[in-house]
Design an enzyme around this catalytic site. Sequence first.
Site, PDB file in Angstrom:
ATOM      1  N   ASP A  29      31.024  39.452  54.532  1.00  0.00           N
ATOM      2  CA  ASP A  29      32.213  39.541  53.691  1.00  0.00           C
ATOM      3  C   ASP A  29      33.294  38.643  54.280  1.00  0.00           C
ATOM      4  OD1 ASP A  29      33.255  40.937  55.874  1.00  0.00           O
ATOM      5  OD2 ASP A  29      33.083  42.891  54.905  1.00  0.00           O
ATOM      6  N   LEU A  30      34.513  38.764  53.785  1.00  0.00           N
ATOM      7  CA  LEU A  30      35.603  37.897  54.247  1.00  0.00           C
ATOM      8  C   LEU A  30      35.938  38.078  55.716  1.00  0.00           C
ATOM      9  CD1 LEU A  30      37.990  38.086  51.165  1.00  0.00           C
ATOM     10  CD2 LEU A  30      36.569  36.164  51.899  1.00  0.00           C
TER      11      LEU A  30
END
Length: 160
Positions: A29-30
């Site tokens: 994810d980020l």
Amino acid sequence: MDKSLTPQGGRFDGPLHQFAVRVYYEDTDLSGIVYHANYLRWFERARSDMLRVLDIDQRAAIEAGEGAYAVADLHIRYARPARLDDDVLIESRCTQLRAASVRMHQRAFRSSELLAEAQLRVGFVAPDGRPRRQPQEWRDAFLPVLSPVFPSVLSPDTPQ
């Protein structure tokens, strides 16, 4: 197709099925850690591979209109995050075999460090979605790897 380029599969070590995955950019994810739902994908791949190694032909059963496995219930616990390029080992055990279902316990490790574990039940369902007895030869295939003892590494009281 060059056979040396075929995907690698898992293997059994006694009743324990082992399946290796690597963390790719798409898995993160980020924040740079593995997105939580990807553990479910890895566990599914390991279960599918386990069936393949046991010579359980899911595709033939689906195409013949017999049915397929579906996750009936699942409990997952996350312990530590995996990150880009980590090598992750998925360990799976069959802990209970019934006429229409199999209970399993799966764990994801980076080296010896537990990342996540799941306890689940998969049921064999007819094309209409109703539970159905799994084929006898499938139940027979599970018997040599049935291992009711697979203690959880994490208890609800284990600090995260």
